[in-house]
Design an enzyme around this catalytic site. Structure first.
Site, PDB file in Angstrom:
ATOM      1  CE  LYS A  80     -28.575   9.022  43.866  1.00 56.87           C
ATOM      2  NZ  LYS A  80     -27.109   8.296  43.740  1.00 56.87           N
ATOM      3  N   GLY A 139     -22.243  10.072  36.426  1.00 61.85           N
ATOM      4  CA  GLY A 139     -22.366  11.266  37.269  1.00 61.85           C
ATOM      5  C   GLY A 139     -22.854  10.706  38.534  1.00 61.85           C
ATOM      6  CB  THR A 140     -25.544   7.979  39.685  1.00 72.19           C
ATOM      7  OG1 THR A 140     -26.470   8.651  38.699  1.00 72.19           O
ATOM      8  CG2 THR A 140     -26.063   7.301  40.794  1.00 72.19           C
ATOM      9  CB  THR A 181     -31.576  13.491  26.683  1.00 68.78           C
ATOM     10  OG1 THR A 181     -30.655  14.206  25.913  1.00 68.78           O
ATOM     11  CG2 THR A 181     -33.030  14.040  26.464  1.00 68.78           C
ATOM     12  N   GLY A 182     -29.550  12.398  29.601  1.00 68.69           N
ATOM     13  CA  GLY A 182     -28.646  11.424  29.831  1.00 68.69           C
ATOM     14  C   GLY A 182     -29.233  10.034  30.129  1.00 68.69           C
ATOM     15  N   GLY A 183     -28.696   9.578  31.187  1.00 61.62           N
ATOM     16  CA  GLY A 183     -29.385   8.145  31.181  1.00 61.62           C
ATOM     17  C   GLY A 183     -30.546   8.050  32.082  1.00 61.62           C
ATOM     18  CB  ILE A 184     -32.079   9.739  35.224  1.00 67.70           C
ATOM     19  CG1 ILE A 184     -31.456   9.094  35.992  1.00 67.70           C
ATOM     20  CG2 ILE A 184     -33.737  10.038  35.284  1.00 67.70           C
ATOM     21  CD1 ILE A 184     -30.998   9.703  37.425  1.00 67.70           C
ATOM     22  CG  HIS A 188     -22.842  10.014  49.929  1.00 64.07           C
ATOM     23  ND1 HIS A 188     -23.255  10.129  48.823  1.00 64.07           N
ATOM     24  CD2 HIS A 188     -23.762  11.250  50.530  1.00 64.07           C
ATOM     25  CE1 HIS A 188     -24.291  10.969  48.672  1.00 64.07           C
ATOM     26  NE2 HIS A 188     -24.480  11.547  49.530  1.00 64.07           N
ATOM     27  CD  GLU A 215     -25.106  13.848  43.063  1.00 62.01           C
ATOM     28  OE1 GLU A 215     -25.469  13.697  44.297  1.00 62.01           O
ATOM     29  OE2 GLU A 215     -25.516  14.847  42.354  1.00 62.01           O
TER      30      GLU A 215
END
Lengths: 368, 368
Positions: A162, A229-230, A11-14, A237, A233
């Site tokens: 992803k 977190g995103t 139940t984080g952001g997403i 890259h 990630e």
């Protein structure tokens, strides 16, 4: 289609936004949610508003966080987008928001040390499970799928991952998923997900697709706390970084990196599962898919317009490029959560029809 | 997915090009085709190249036509895009290309006075039937569907019709189709079809869709002969015309009208099934869908770029417009036939899963 009863792991952001967006449509009932400390299950439907308020604290916070708590270790923020993972996924840090943080602060929540198992125990009455967990190790989400399969879960599992290599790990487990009766929809957020589906659609003008270019823009000022977190990630890259180095960066190191770039990070040739997802659907070779974009963590304006360009040759020998553009006013959040629920519903249709195994977004699109 | 064996009713422009495009992909085997004079059936797969050459004469011709034949009446050209219809659909004119015109000129063809019945008789071994027939009367295609249902056909039927009111006529027959085991996919060409699907996809950013605008451009110089039926259908959407008056126009009257407009016809607020197809899929109200476009019969360049614009509100309260644009280099033909085969395959997936009844393109898309 009958009503769909779904659970959200993390139940984080997403996870929280998916619960929120689901309320805008009929036929989607949230019946279970968990984070690392607790679980809430109500088969007649959770009180989502109450739960959302209670889980606001799940979002990683700085010293000025309204809850007055601070992260215990720099790794906490990364783990925060899916609380359950921090306990069960082997992540090092343990986020500390106090005893009443997250789901246990909800009147619907119960404390537990085994949140995912608790959901699995109730999964007979759950049609679909959204995995809104950070993929701490590459095989973390595949291993969660295994656990559901081990309990003979029959239903949909859906993630918003992803990384290209995770798809192969799910494929490795396809027999297990099929035996259980699981329809696993992978990479079903914005990109991969929404934009992968758009590429599959746009490809239908062509008998041969030469290139798919996915270019995204995200302005994340007010959403930064929700999406650390995103961002981490994404940093993996950048040239000179990979998933391991990005995972090990301290919060201060990340801030320094962002400062160096004046808040704007540009990415090229990202390892994004769009490539393998389009190849498995027969659209084009994975090598012909290129994903990049620009992230601005200091502005809510998108630094560039999110665009999918599909170049191919028609049956009558012409070469052209079809494009799909998202309005700059549509937030990354809107473009993750609507499509994720759309793919969830498509997954349920397939599951009820007895189609089990691993599916990507493009597999769920019409295509010839 | 296993191989799909399909039939094409009508070997005018759309029927022939569908046969041609299907050869570019694996898994699609054309096993039957008919026009008003003949039928070709080979359950191991038709020789499509041979058939295409033989049916070239199905396209309406002027005096300089290589076959040396001329249409008998002005109405012939209109009927020519689906030969079977001219005999069975009650159209007035009978096209005369001589005894060896069309499918009977193929070494695979047999003359028949009952082409559609001949296909129905073999339909046990046919997974999908593409209706590439002009919808002479509003209920012509619904009545063909009835005939297949009357013979207990279990499989897919798909059309590329445009008119909103026909969808309702198919819905009226839904029980009959379901009893038979027919999955009827309607309006599955370019628009409605490709662009309807694009609108459904683009809508996923939004919790509320306010407007869908579909704007098409077609340059039809070299394709004009192949598409006279379609042009006549379009004329019905001009101010002061309707389907009845357009049907009754002589070829000379149509030419005069086109001359008046210097070859360029612009359409607004067309009766296009996109509206009801999006409403039935829960995307928006039919009234919020607007379809228009520009047709240039004297140039192969598109006079305007084909664009789908979907305006809506996100869960976080922003209003935006997502867009899908087809490259001007992609011909109308490419944008009809690829998507039609894509929807055909999606229809077969649904049929094999036991989903029967009437489906629009947007019903086959992921959507929440």
């Amino acid at each position: 289609m009958d009503d769909i009863r779904f659970a959200v792991l993390g139940t984080g952001g997403i996870g929280r936004r998916t619960l929120e967006v689901s309320q805008h449509k009929d036929g989607l009932t949230a019946v279970a949610a968990c984070d690392r400390n607790g679980v809430a299950i109500d088969h007649s439907g959770l009180d989502v508003d109450e739960l959302l308020e209670a889980t606001e604290g799940n979002i990683a916070s700085g010293p000025e966080d309204a809850s007055g708590t601070t992260p215990a270790t720099p790794a906490d923020d990364y783990a925060s987008d899916g609380g359950a993972a921090a306990v069960e996924g082997g992540g090092g840090g343990v986020k500390q928001h106090g005893e009443q943080a997250g789901i246990v602060a909800s009147s619907q929540g119960e404390p537990t040390e085994t949140p995912i198992d608790d959901i699995i125990a109730e999964s007979d009455a759950i049609d679909a499970v959204l995995l809104a967990l950070p993929n701490l190790e590459h095989d973390f989400i595949p291993r969660v799928a295994e656990r559901f399969a081990g309990a003979d879960y029959e239903g949909v599992m859906i993630d918003v991952l992803k990384r290209s290599r995770v798809i192969g790990m799910l494929d490795d487990r396809e027999d297990l998923l099929k035996e259980s009766g699981i329809t696993f929809v992978c990479g079903a957020g914005a990109t991969p997900g929404f934009l992968t589906g758009a590429a599959a659609l746009a490809a239908q003008s062509f008998v041969e697709v030469e290139e798919v270019e996915i270019w995204w823009g995200v302005g994340l000022k007010s959403g930064y706390e929700d999406n650390r977190g995103t961002v981490r990630e994404d940093i993996a890259h950048l040239d000179g970084y990979d998933i391991e180095t990005a995972r090990e960066m301290s919060e201060a190191e990340i801030e320094a990196l962002i400062d160096e770039h004046d808040g704007v990070l540009e990415f090229h040739d990202m390892e994004h599962a769009d490539d393998v997802l389009l190849e498995r659907a027969g659209i084009c070779d994975a090598d012909d898919v290129h994903v990049g974009g620009v992230l601005d963590v200091r502005s809510d304006e998108k630094p560039t317009t999110t665009t999918v360009s599909v170049t191919g040759t028609t049956f009558d020998g012409e070469t052209g490029t079809n494009t799909f553009e998202l309005d700059d006013a549509t937030s990354m959040e809107a473009n993750v959560n609507g499509p994720a629920l759309g793919y969830l519903k498509a997954g349920v249709r397939n599951n009820r029809a007895g189609h089990y195994g691993v599916f990507g977004p493009a597999d769920l699109m019409p295509g010839f």
